[in-house]
Write a protein that holds these residues in place. Structure first.
Motif, PDB file in Angstrom:
ATOM      1  N   GLU A 247     -10.706   4.521  -1.114  1.00  0.00           N
ATOM      2  CA  GLU A 247     -10.967   5.790  -0.424  1.00  0.00           C
ATOM      3  C   GLU A 247     -11.802   5.613   0.833  1.00  0.00           C
ATOM      4  N   GLY A 248     -12.681   4.607   0.857  1.00  0.00           N
ATOM      5  CA  GLY A 248     -13.566   4.445   2.010  1.00  0.00           C
ATOM      6  C   GLY A 248     -12.977   3.622   3.132  1.00  0.00           C
ATOM      7  N   THR A 249     -12.259   2.536   2.792  1.00  0.00           N
ATOM      8  CA  THR A 249     -11.739   1.631   3.810  1.00  0.00           C
ATOM      9  C   THR A 249     -10.306   1.963   4.220  1.00  0.00           C
ATOM     10  N   PHE A 250      -9.610   2.769   3.414  1.00  0.00           N
ATOM     11  CA  PHE A 250      -8.200   3.128   3.622  1.00  0.00           C
ATOM     12  C   PHE A 250      -7.246   1.992   3.242  1.00  0.00           C
ATOM     13  N   ASN A 251      -7.753   0.791   3.027  1.00  0.00           N
ATOM     14  CA  ASN A 251      -6.905  -0.342   2.667  1.00  0.00           C
ATOM     15  C   ASN A 251      -6.546  -0.322   1.187  1.00  0.00           C
TER      16      ASN A 251
ATOM     17  N   TYR B  35      -1.568   8.920   8.797  1.00  0.00           N
ATOM     18  CA  TYR B  35      -0.199   9.340   9.125  1.00  0.00           C
ATOM     19  C   TYR B  35       0.055  10.630   8.366  1.00  0.00           C
ATOM     20  N   PRO B  36       0.728  11.620   8.989  1.00  0.00           N
ATOM     21  CA  PRO B  36       0.821  12.947   8.369  1.00  0.00           C
ATOM     22  C   PRO B  36       1.710  13.006   7.131  1.00  0.00           C
ATOM     23  N   ILE B  37       2.717  12.134   7.052  1.00  0.00           N
ATOM     24  CA  ILE B  37       3.606  12.123   5.886  1.00  0.00           C
ATOM     25  C   ILE B  37       3.597  10.724   5.284  1.00  0.00           C
ATOM     26  N   PRO B  38       3.111  10.571   4.055  1.00  0.00           N
ATOM     27  CA  PRO B  38       3.105   9.244   3.426  1.00  0.00           C
ATOM     28  C   PRO B  38       4.525   8.728   3.225  1.00  0.00           C
ATOM     29  N   PRO B  39       4.696   7.413   3.182  1.00  0.00           N
ATOM     30  CA  PRO B  39       6.046   6.862   3.001  1.00  0.00           C
ATOM     31  C   PRO B  39       6.773   7.405   1.780  1.00  0.00           C
ATOM     32  N   HIS B  40       6.055   7.595   0.672  1.00  0.00           N
ATOM     33  CA  HIS B  40       6.746   8.009  -0.563  1.00  0.00           C
ATOM     34  C   HIS B  40       7.275   9.438  -0.486  1.00  0.00           C
ATOM     35  N   LEU B  41       6.816  10.216   0.502  1.00  0.00           N
ATOM     36  CA  LEU B  41       7.309  11.588   0.664  1.00  0.00           C
ATOM     37  C   LEU B  41       8.254  11.722   1.855  1.00  0.00           C
ATOM     38  N   GLN B  42       8.597  10.619   2.501  1.00  0.00           N
ATOM     39  CA  GLN B  42       9.552  10.661   3.603  1.00  0.00           C
ATOM     40  C   GLN B  42      10.964  10.907   3.057  1.00  0.00           C
TER      41      GLN B  42
ATOM     42  N   PRO C  28      -2.002  10.660  -5.360  1.00  0.00           N
ATOM     43  CA  PRO C  28      -2.837  11.759  -4.871  1.00  0.00           C
ATOM     44  C   PRO C  28      -3.830  11.362  -3.783  1.00  0.00           C
ATOM     45  N   LEU C  29      -4.405  10.172  -3.862  1.00  0.00           N
ATOM     46  CA  LEU C  29      -5.368   9.779  -2.835  1.00  0.00           C
ATOM     47  C   LEU C  29      -4.658   9.539  -1.506  1.00  0.00           C
ATOM     48  N   THR C  30      -3.517   8.900  -1.549  1.00  0.00           N
ATOM     49  CA  THR C  30      -2.723   8.702  -0.336  1.00  0.00           C
ATOM     50  C   THR C  30      -2.393  10.044   0.300  1.00  0.00           C
ATOM     51  N   GLU C  31      -1.993  11.013  -0.520  1.00  0.00           N
ATOM     52  CA  GLU C  31      -1.643  12.336   0.000  1.00  0.00           C
ATOM     53  C   GLU C  31      -2.876  13.053   0.536  1.00  0.00           C
ATOM     54  N   LYS C  32      -4.006  12.855  -0.118  1.00  0.00           N
ATOM     55  CA  LYS C  32      -5.246  13.471   0.349  1.00  0.00           C
ATOM     56  C   LYS C  32      -5.649  12.916   1.714  1.00  0.00           C
TER      57      LYS C  32
ATOM     58  N   PRO D  81       0.817  -1.213   0.000  1.00  0.00           N
ATOM     59  CA  PRO D  81       0.000   0.000   0.000  1.00  0.00           C
ATOM     60  C   PRO D  81       0.852   1.265   0.000  1.00  0.00           C
ATOM     61  N   ALA D  82       0.413   2.264  -0.745  1.00  0.00           N
ATOM     62  CA  ALA D  82       1.042   3.587  -0.660  1.00  0.00           C
ATOM     63  C   ALA D  82       0.697   4.231   0.676  1.00  0.00           C
ATOM     64  N   HIS D  83      -0.510   3.943   1.161  1.00  0.00           N
ATOM     65  CA  HIS D  83      -0.964   4.485   2.444  1.00  0.00           C
ATOM     66  C   HIS D  83      -0.798   3.431   3.518  1.00  0.00           C
ATOM     67  N   THR D  84       0.251   3.576   4.313  1.00  0.00           N
ATOM     68  CA  THR D  84       0.521   2.649   5.404  1.00  0.00           C
ATOM     69  C   THR D  84       1.546   3.282   6.329  1.00  0.00           C
ATOM     70  N   TYR D  85       1.808   2.613   7.446  1.00  0.00           N
ATOM     71  CA  TYR D  85       2.864   3.068   8.338  1.00  0.00           C
ATOM     72  C   TYR D  85       4.216   2.756   7.704  1.00  0.00           C
ATOM     73  N   LEU D  86       5.199   3.567   8.016  1.00  0.00           N
ATOM     74  CA  LEU D  86       6.509   3.479   7.380  1.00  0.00           C
ATOM     75  C   LEU D  86       7.144   2.099   7.514  1.00  0.00           C
ATOM     76  N   ALA D  87       6.883   1.387   8.612  1.00  0.00           N
ATOM     77  CA  ALA D  87       7.529   0.095   8.855  1.00  0.00           C
ATOM     78  C   ALA D  87       7.284  -0.891   7.723  1.00  0.00           C
TER      79      ALA D  87
END
Length: 369
Positions: free
Chosen positions: A110-114, A314-321, A335-339, A85-91
């Motif tokens: 967008e609805g489940t975050f998964n 999480y405030p900063i997605p992994p791809h922007l760390q 874009p959805l991950t960032e949104k 996932p693009a949207h997840t914790y950094l670990a």
């Protein structure tokens, strides 16, 4: 009238009723004179394997190590690709990096975050080795679709089950779908130790053997190393504590679900709030209750003034760390991950939180809007 502050998380209501049991477990370890890979770890591994409906559980030092070992057990190495996932914790990303594999991010639903299964197939190549779904915030991913893709392309599944202890997809536990699966027992998890801890779950005896060796220097038997391993073993003390807490997990998860139901009812049609969607096939255990609003930062500040603590996951997605600058992902690429990162707010929720406290949070949110 003065009202007590509402913390984002409190352990008090969980820990006070079982304090004597926890203390007795700790005393048992102290008096045993056996502090590493002893009876407590073995007993917890057996209990958690049974709870998670798998043949094997292997306790390790933490969730990141559990993820890394799980990938290595699947043969993941430098140059392989792992879909994540693009949207997840950094670990989750860090575990892939540690194997030398290539991180292939996929946007969430967008609805489940998964992770959205529809986004996975276009990313599969001849170098893809593993699909790594993360059951985020306590809700299972669509394992029907993900399993179908894995079978179609002969890929392994490694589940990140750190946030979903006790959750199910259909009637099957998360952490039992994959070839090998990882979890964390960090104190804030639904099943949390009093320090770091993690585990790997699998039905595969050869993988279980690999993990047991790898966590303990690569030893097959004492002083005989059959592979290069690490030192990452679940602590006897933490295992004893987890044995106690595992007995209460289902009760605590049901409390989480009841509190979430109040939030879902009371926060309907308020402002621009987007409430979390629970998939009809998922048994959600609400590790977190995450809402979305364009006014996230202002709402967070407003609630803080009402002495209601919130967090952002999480405030900063992994791809922007900064640590992943070398991967050359651009802002706007997901874009959805960032949104989600810009609009998400996690509200207080923990076992033992009262319905009155949830109502007070809801009233404060309503007052803000």
């Amino acid at each position: 009238m003065y009202t007590e502050p509402i913390p984002f998380l409190s352990f008090t209501a969980q820990h006070q009723p079982i304090a004597s049991e926890i203390q007795e477990a700790m005393k048992r370890v102290y008096t045993s004179n056996w502090y590493v890979l002893g009876e407590e770890v073995a007993s917890f591994e057996a209990a958690y394997a049974k709870h998670n409906e798998v043949n094997f559980c292997i306790g390790v030092g933490n969730g990141l190590d559990a993820l890394t070992m799980s990938l290595l057990a699947c043969g993941v190495t430098r140059g392989d690709e792992v879909i994540v996932p693009a949207h997840t914790y950094l670990a989750t990303w860090l575990a892939i990096s540690r194997t030398g594999a290539v991180i292939i991010p996929v946007e969430p639903h967008e609805g489940t975050f998964n992770v959205a299964p529809a986004g996975i197939e276009p990313q599969i190549t001849s170098r893809t080795k593993v699909i790594l779904p993360v059951h985020l915030y306590g809700q299972a991913c669509d394992m029907t679709a993900i399993t179908s893709l894995a079978r179609k392309y002969n890929l392994a599944i490694v589940e990140d089950n750190a946030q979903a202890h006790g959750a199910r997809w259909l009637k099957t536990r998360t952490g039992s779908w994959g070839k090998v699966n990882a979890t964390s027992f960090y104190p804030t998890k639904n099943l949390g130790a009093l320090g770091d801890g993690g585990a790997v779950t699998t039905d595969d005896a050869s993988i279980a053997s690999f993990i047991k060796q790898y966590r303990n220097y690569g030893f097959e038997v004492k002083n005989v190393a059959v592979r290069e391993g690490v030192n990452s073993r679940l602590d006897e003390l933490q295992a004893a504590i987890l044995r106690v807490k595992l007995r209460y997990l289902e009760t605590w998860n049901e409390q989480r679900r009841q509190l979430a139901a109040i939030y879902l009812e009371r926060l309907k049609n308020i402002g621009d709030i987007i409430l979390p969607l629970s998939d009809k096939e998922a048994h959600h255990v609400y590790h977190l209750f995450v809402i979305r609003t364009e006014r996230r930062d202002a709402l967070k500040e407003f609630l803080a003034k009402q002495e209601i603590e919130t967090m952002i996951h999480y405030p900063i997605p992994p791809h922007l760390q900064k640590c992943y600058e070398h991967l050359s992902f651009r802002k706007g690429e997901f874009p959805l991950t960032e949104k989600i990162a810009d609009t998400s707010l996690s509200l207080p929720l923990w076992p033992g939180m009262t319905s009155n406290q949830v109502e007070r949070v809801c009233d404060a949110v309503k007052n803000f809007f």
